[in-house]
Design a protein around this motif. Structure first.
Motif, PDB file in Angstrom:
ATOM      1  N   GLY A   9       0.831  -1.205   0.000  1.00 18.94           N
ATOM      2  CA  GLY A   9       0.000   0.000   0.000  1.00 18.94           C
ATOM      3  C   GLY A   9       0.861   1.249   0.000  1.00 18.94           C
ATOM      4  O   GLY A   9       0.600   2.203  -0.739  1.00 18.94           O
ATOM      5  N   LEU A  10       1.909   1.228   0.828  1.00 17.37           N
ATOM      6  CA  LEU A  10       2.831   2.366   0.849  1.00 17.37           C
ATOM      7  C   LEU A  10       3.659   2.444  -0.432  1.00 17.37           C
ATOM      8  O   LEU A  10       3.910   3.533  -0.945  1.00 17.37           O
ATOM      9  CB  LEU A  10       3.759   2.281   2.064  1.00 17.37           C
ATOM     10  N   HIS A  11       4.104   1.299  -0.951  1.00 16.42           N
ATOM     11  CA  HIS A  11       4.907   1.300  -2.171  1.00 16.42           C
ATOM     12  C   HIS A  11       4.168   1.964  -3.334  1.00 16.42           C
ATOM     13  O   HIS A  11       4.768   2.703  -4.113  1.00 16.42           O
ATOM     14  CB  HIS A  11       5.292  -0.118  -2.585  1.00 16.42           C
ATOM     15  N   ILE A  17      -0.066   9.540  -3.796  1.00 16.43           N
ATOM     16  CA  ILE A  17      -0.523  10.697  -3.017  1.00 16.43           C
ATOM     17  C   ILE A  17       0.406  11.890  -3.243  1.00 16.43           C
ATOM     18  O   ILE A  17      -0.053  13.014  -3.457  1.00 16.43           O
ATOM     19  CB  ILE A  17      -0.605  10.331  -1.518  1.00 16.43           C
ATOM     20  N   ILE A  18       1.702  11.644  -3.222  1.00 15.03           N
ATOM     21  CA  ILE A  18       2.674  12.723  -3.461  1.00 15.03           C
ATOM     22  C   ILE A  18       2.482  13.313  -4.861  1.00 15.03           C
ATOM     23  O   ILE A  18       2.486  14.531  -5.035  1.00 15.03           O
ATOM     24  CB  ILE A  18       4.120  12.220  -3.268  1.00 15.03           C
ATOM     25  N   ALA A  19       2.301  12.438  -5.853  1.00 13.74           N
ATOM     26  CA  ALA A  19       2.134  12.910  -7.235  1.00 13.74           C
ATOM     27  C   ALA A  19       0.872  13.758  -7.374  1.00 13.74           C
ATOM     28  O   ALA A  19       0.901  14.813  -8.014  1.00 13.74           O
ATOM     29  CB  ALA A  19       2.081  11.720  -8.188  1.00 13.74           C
ATOM     30  N   TYR A  31       4.092  10.181 -11.150  1.00 13.59           N
ATOM     31  CA  TYR A  31       3.830   8.920 -10.448  1.00 13.59           C
ATOM     32  C   TYR A  31       4.631   7.789 -11.083  1.00 13.59           C
ATOM     33  O   TYR A  31       5.265   6.993 -10.387  1.00 13.59           O
ATOM     34  CB  TYR A  31       2.333   8.621 -10.472  1.00 13.59           C
ATOM     35  N   LEU A  32       4.641   7.738 -12.403  1.00 14.33           N
ATOM     36  CA  LEU A  32       5.383   6.685 -13.104  1.00 14.33           C
ATOM     37  C   LEU A  32       6.896   6.826 -12.885  1.00 14.33           C
ATOM     38  O   LEU A  32       7.600   5.825 -12.740  1.00 14.33           O
ATOM     39  CB  LEU A  32       5.038   6.686 -14.591  1.00 14.33           C
ATOM     40  N   ILE A  33       7.384   8.065 -12.841  1.00 15.59           N
ATOM     41  CA  ILE A  33       8.806   8.286 -12.554  1.00 15.59           C
ATOM     42  C   ILE A  33       9.128   7.796 -11.143  1.00 15.59           C
ATOM     43  O   ILE A  33      10.142   7.120 -10.929  1.00 15.59           O
ATOM     44  CB  ILE A  33       9.188   9.773 -12.731  1.00 15.59           C
ATOM     45  N   PHE A  84      12.559  11.450  -9.081  1.00 12.41           N
ATOM     46  CA  PHE A  84      13.040  10.080  -8.931  1.00 12.41           C
ATOM     47  C   PHE A  84      13.511   9.835  -7.495  1.00 12.41           C
ATOM     48  O   PHE A  84      13.235   8.788  -6.903  1.00 12.41           O
ATOM     49  CB  PHE A  84      14.170   9.796  -9.924  1.00 12.41           C
ATOM     50  N   ALA A  85      14.191  10.821  -6.918  1.00 17.53           N
ATOM     51  CA  ALA A  85      14.668  10.703  -5.540  1.00 17.53           C
ATOM     52  C   ALA A  85      13.505  10.612  -4.557  1.00 17.53           C
ATOM     53  O   ALA A  85      13.581   9.875  -3.577  1.00 17.53           O
ATOM     54  CB  ALA A  85      15.567  11.883  -5.190  1.00 17.53           C
ATOM     55  N   VAL A  86      12.446  11.335  -4.815  1.00 14.58           N
ATOM     56  CA  VAL A  86      11.253  11.227  -3.967  1.00 14.58           C
ATOM     57  C   VAL A  86      10.726   9.796  -4.020  1.00 14.58           C
ATOM     58  O   VAL A  86      10.346   9.221  -2.992  1.00 14.58           O
ATOM     59  CB  VAL A  86      10.163  12.244  -4.386  1.00 14.58           C
ATOM     60  N   GLY A  87      10.735   9.203  -5.203  1.00 13.69           N
ATOM     61  CA  GLY A  87      10.327   7.805  -5.341  1.00 13.69           C
ATOM     62  C   GLY A  87      11.246   6.871  -4.567  1.00 13.69           C
ATOM     63  O   GLY A  87      10.778   5.927  -3.927  1.00 13.69           O
ATOM     64  N   LEU A  88      12.544   7.134  -4.616  1.00 13.69           N
ATOM     65  CA  LEU A  88      13.508   6.312  -3.871  1.00 13.69           C
ATOM     66  C   LEU A  88      13.286   6.426  -2.367  1.00 13.69           C
ATOM     67  O   LEU A  88      13.263   5.422  -1.646  1.00 13.69           O
ATOM     68  CB  LEU A  88      14.938   6.726  -4.215  1.00 13.69           C
ATOM     69  N   VAL A  89      13.103   7.647  -1.892  1.00 16.68           N
ATOM     70  CA  VAL A  89      12.895   7.862  -0.463  1.00 16.68           C
ATOM     71  C   VAL A  89      11.561   7.248  -0.023  1.00 16.68           C
ATOM     72  O   VAL A  89      11.488   6.617   1.042  1.00 16.68           O
ATOM     73  CB  VAL A  89      12.974   9.369  -0.122  1.00 16.68           C
ATOM     74  N   ALA A  90      10.524   7.394  -0.837  1.00 14.17           N
ATOM     75  CA  ALA A  90       9.235   6.773  -0.514  1.00 14.17           C
ATOM     76  C   ALA A  90       9.380   5.254  -0.459  1.00 14.17           C
ATOM     77  O   ALA A  90       8.790   4.583   0.405  1.00 14.17           O
ATOM     78  CB  ALA A  90       8.177   7.181  -1.539  1.00 14.17           C
TER      79      ALA A  90
END
Length: 102
Positions: A9-11, A17-19, A31-33, A84-90
């Protein structure tokens, strides 16, 4: 089942939500990035066994190490790598939540 739901769910939910909140106009592209950050899970292929439901991936796999997490944090600074970094941190936060539930 709770751990599975929280983890995935978090992944998928956290980047969504951020996007939607931060990139309303181009939310799908962003979101895809952010989902592309799943590429860091390729380091799971180096482990033996590849999947262990009772293993915390934080600081076990090379791309989930504290050093790598520090690099991801610094990647938040330049505008070119920020999404991309936001995706990594998430992704790391999702894995961290999973570790707390073990």
């Amino acid at each position: 089942m709770l751990r599975f739901s929280v983890h995935y769910g978090l992944h998928f939910g956290l980047p969504l939500i951020i996007a939607i909140i931060c990139f309303r106009k181009h939310w799908l592209k962003m979101y895809l990035i952010m989902l592309a950050a799943f590429v860091i899970d390729l380091d799971h292929l180096l482990a033996n066994p590849v999947f262990d439901s009772n293993r915390c991936s934080i600081n076990f796999h090379p791309l989930h190490s504290y050093f790598a997490i520090t690099v991801y944090a610094f990647m938040l600074i330049p505008k070119t790598t920020r999404v991309f970094a936001v995706g990594l941190v998430a992704h790391i936060l999702s894995d961290g939540a999973d570790c707390l539930l073990i």
